[in-house]
Design a protein around this motif. Structure first.
Motif, mmCIF file in Angstrom:
data_model
loop_
_atom_site.group_PDB
_atom_site.id
_atom_site.type_symbol
_atom_site.label_atom_id
_atom_site.label_comp_id
_atom_site.label_asym_id
_atom_site.label_seq_id
_atom_site.Cartn_x
_atom_site.Cartn_y
_atom_site.Cartn_z
ATOM 1 N N ASP A 11 0.824 -1.177 0.003
ATOM 2 C CA ASP A 11 0.182 -0.052 0.025
ATOM 3 C C ASP A 11 0.636 1.233 -0.015
ATOM 4 O OD1 ASP A 11 -0.750 1.939 2.629
ATOM 5 O OD2 ASP A 11 -0.048 -0.060 3.241
ATOM 6 N N LYS A 12 0.574 2.220 -0.781
ATOM 7 C CA LYS A 12 1.254 3.447 -1.052
ATOM 8 C C LYS A 12 0.487 4.718 -0.429
ATOM 9 C CE LYS A 12 4.040 5.412 -4.639
ATOM 10 N NZ LYS A 12 3.447 6.576 -5.424
ATOM 11 N N SER A 13 0.493 4.731 1.020
ATOM 12 C CA SER A 13 -0.076 5.594 1.781
ATOM 13 C C SER A 13 -1.744 5.465 1.760
ATOM 14 C CB SER A 13 0.179 7.229 1.134
ATOM 15 O OG SER A 13 -0.228 8.063 2.027
ATOM 16 N N THR A 14 -2.161 4.070 1.357
ATOM 17 C CA THR A 14 -3.309 3.814 1.660
ATOM 18 C C THR A 14 -3.671 3.890 3.271
ATOM 19 O OG1 THR A 14 -3.743 2.780 -0.512
ATOM 20 C CG2 THR A 14 -5.138 2.177 1.377
ATOM 21 N N VAL A 15 -2.591 3.374 3.883
ATOM 22 C CA VAL A 15 -2.818 3.393 5.458
ATOM 23 C C VAL A 15 -3.121 4.635 5.951
ATOM 24 C CG1 VAL A 15 -0.184 3.295 5.801
ATOM 25 C CG2 VAL A 15 -1.724 2.009 7.473
ATOM 26 N N ASP A 16 -2.549 5.531 5.360
ATOM 27 C CA ASP A 16 -2.629 6.892 5.844
ATOM 28 C C ASP A 16 -4.190 7.509 5.880
ATOM 29 O OD1 ASP A 16 -0.045 7.370 6.903
ATOM 30 O OD2 ASP A 16 0.490 7.903 4.763
ATOM 31 N N ALA A 17 -4.629 7.361 4.738
ATOM 32 C CA ALA A 17 -5.979 7.566 4.450
ATOM 33 C C ALA A 17 -6.942 6.731 5.218
ATOM 34 C CB ALA A 17 -6.498 7.419 2.950
ATOM 35 N N VAL A 18 -6.726 5.565 5.419
ATOM 36 C CA VAL A 18 -7.465 4.650 6.270
ATOM 37 C C VAL A 18 -7.430 5.097 7.625
ATOM 38 C CG1 VAL A 18 -7.764 2.164 7.141
ATOM 39 C CG2 VAL A 18 -7.482 2.295 4.934
ATOM 40 N N SER A 19 -6.133 5.286 8.114
ATOM 41 C CA SER A 19 -6.027 5.990 9.522
ATOM 42 C C SER A 19 -6.818 7.334 10.109
ATOM 43 C CB SER A 19 -4.591 6.204 9.869
ATOM 44 O OG SER A 19 -3.928 4.936 9.759
ATOM 45 N N CYS A 20 -7.574 7.945 9.227
ATOM 46 C CA CYS A 20 -8.185 8.782 9.447
ATOM 47 C C CYS A 20 -9.579 8.571 10.126
ATOM 48 C CB CYS A 20 -8.526 9.726 7.968
ATOM 49 S SG CYS A 20 -7.259 10.728 7.271
ATOM 50 N N GLY A 21 -9.829 7.063 9.760
ATOM 51 C CA GLY A 21 -11.048 6.606 10.388
ATOM 52 C C GLY A 21 -10.888 6.097 11.797
ATOM 53 N N ILE A 28 4.398 -10.983 3.356
ATOM 54 C CA ILE A 28 4.866 -9.784 3.989
ATOM 55 C C ILE A 28 3.865 -8.772 3.368
ATOM 56 C CG2 ILE A 28 7.169 -10.280 4.267
ATOM 57 C CD1 ILE A 28 7.833 -8.638 1.812
ATOM 58 N N TRP A 29 3.786 -7.701 4.190
ATOM 59 C CA TRP A 29 3.094 -6.365 3.784
ATOM 60 C C TRP A 29 4.167 -5.469 3.789
ATOM 61 C CZ3 TRP A 29 -0.876 -3.815 8.117
ATOM 62 C CH2 TRP A 29 -1.251 -2.750 7.676
ATOM 63 N N ILE A 30 4.028 -4.471 2.838
ATOM 64 C CA ILE A 30 4.938 -3.424 2.513
ATOM 65 C C ILE A 30 4.144 -1.888 2.575
ATOM 66 C CG2 ILE A 30 6.820 -2.089 1.232
ATOM 67 C CD1 ILE A 30 7.881 -4.904 0.608
ATOM 68 N N SER A 31 4.498 -1.064 3.345
ATOM 69 C CA SER A 31 3.432 -0.014 3.508
ATOM 70 C C SER A 31 4.224 1.390 3.553
ATOM 71 C CB SER A 31 2.737 0.071 4.673
ATOM 72 O OG SER A 31 1.819 1.092 4.696
ATOM 73 N N LEU A 32 3.932 2.114 2.545
ATOM 74 C CA LEU A 32 4.533 3.675 2.707
ATOM 75 C C LEU A 32 3.727 4.636 3.395
ATOM 76 C CD1 LEU A 32 6.780 5.284 1.651
ATOM 77 C CD2 LEU A 32 5.640 5.691 -0.383
ATOM 78 N N SER A 33 4.335 5.499 4.274
ATOM 79 C CA SER A 33 3.259 6.456 5.124
ATOM 80 C C SER A 33 4.098 7.561 5.195
ATOM 81 C CB SER A 33 3.049 5.661 6.391
ATOM 82 O OG SER A 33 2.573 6.506 7.377
ATOM 83 N N TYR A 34 3.350 8.625 5.431
ATOM 84 C CA TYR A 34 4.170 10.004 5.882
ATOM 85 C C TYR A 34 4.255 9.917 7.477
ATOM 86 C CZ TYR A 34 -0.190 11.314 8.028
ATOM 87 O OH TYR A 34 -1.582 11.594 8.887
ATOM 88 N N SER A 35 3.916 9.014 8.079
ATOM 89 C CA SER A 35 4.116 9.085 9.633
ATOM 90 C C SER A 35 5.149 8.058 10.272
ATOM 91 C CB SER A 35 2.727 8.508 10.218
ATOM 92 O OG SER A 35 2.885 8.562 11.442
ATOM 93 N N SER A 36 5.844 8.663 11.059
ATOM 94 C CA SER A 36 7.248 8.064 11.729
ATOM 95 C C SER A 36 6.452 7.083 12.827
ATOM 96 C CB SER A 36 7.971 8.897 12.298
ATOM 97 O OG SER A 36 7.385 9.615 13.108
ATOM 98 N N SER A 37 5.137 7.104 12.974
ATOM 99 C CA SER A 37 4.526 6.308 14.187
ATOM 100 C C SER A 37 3.350 5.712 13.640
ATOM 101 C CB SER A 37 4.378 7.186 15.296
ATOM 102 O OG SER A 37 3.495 8.211 14.987
#
Length: 202
Positions: free
Chosen positions: A123-133, A154-163
């Motif tokens: 996921d390429k920042s999808t996790v960031d959008a999902v985390s808004c919920g 494995i799961w590879i995720s790109l995020s703007y967040s360090s946490s």
């Protein structure tokens, strides 16, 4: 980040006009990070089974195909995004060979075929959008991914967040495999990085 990023209505309106957009990093940059991990996956078939969640209007699927990966399933819950993905692949290769599925990354059990397993989820920042919920929504996404990973997957995720994954009850062990320095407008500005995570099921 706008709260609307968690709403399908936001993406529907956005994708009416948007035909191509890359979150946080170009697909070329992202591929240089993930390619070594793809090549190390256990060899079960001729090719690894790849699931891209929240494909949006990225051209990442084209980079998978250009690299010889053809067992790729691209998922987005907005039908317009799925249409854009097919269009981008056809424009680049003259045909569509990869898979495109309308599905919700936070409710994977409702949309993907029973028994399907993937060697890697991207996921390429999808996790960031999902985390808004909220955390519950993020954990629901993580649980669905865990369910659809093959043994050794494995799961590879790109995020703007360090946490991003500093949450309780996450069913994965997490490591940072790359940090991408964001562009600066002025040299005096502090260094800010996007983070690429590799997650393995506990």
């Amino acid at each position: 980040m706008p709260v609307d990023f968690e709403k399908q209505s936001y993406w529907h309106e956005r994708f009416k006009s948007e035909t191509s957009f890359e979150w946080l990093a170009s697909s070329e940059t992202f591929m240089t990070i993930i390619a070594p991990h793809l090549s190390r996956l256990p060899s079960r078939e001729s090719q690894p089974r790849i699931l891209q969640l929240g494909s949006g209007t990225s051209d990442l699927q084209n980079h998978f195909r250009a690299s010889g990966y053809l067992d790729v399933t691209n998922v987005d819950y907005e039908p317009l995004a799925i249409e854009r993905g097919r269009q981008l692949e056809e424009a680049a290769f003259g045909e569509v060979r990869l898979k495109y599925v309308v599905a919700d990354a936070t409710q994977l059990g409702n949309d993907l075929p029973p028994g399907q397993r993937f060697d890697v989820v991207i996921d390429k920042s999808t996790v960031d959008a999902v985390s808004c919920g909220g955390t519950t929504t993020l954990l629901r996404m993580a649980s669905g991914i865990r369910k659809y990973l093959a043994d050794g997957g494995i799961w590879i995720s790109l995020s703007y967040s360090s946490s991003r994954f500093d949450v309780e009850d996450l069913p994965f062990d997490v490591e940072v495999i790359a940090k991408i320095l964001t562009p600066k407008l002025k040299e005096s500005e502090p260094d800010i990085y996007h983070h690429c995570y590799l997650l393995r099921p506990k």
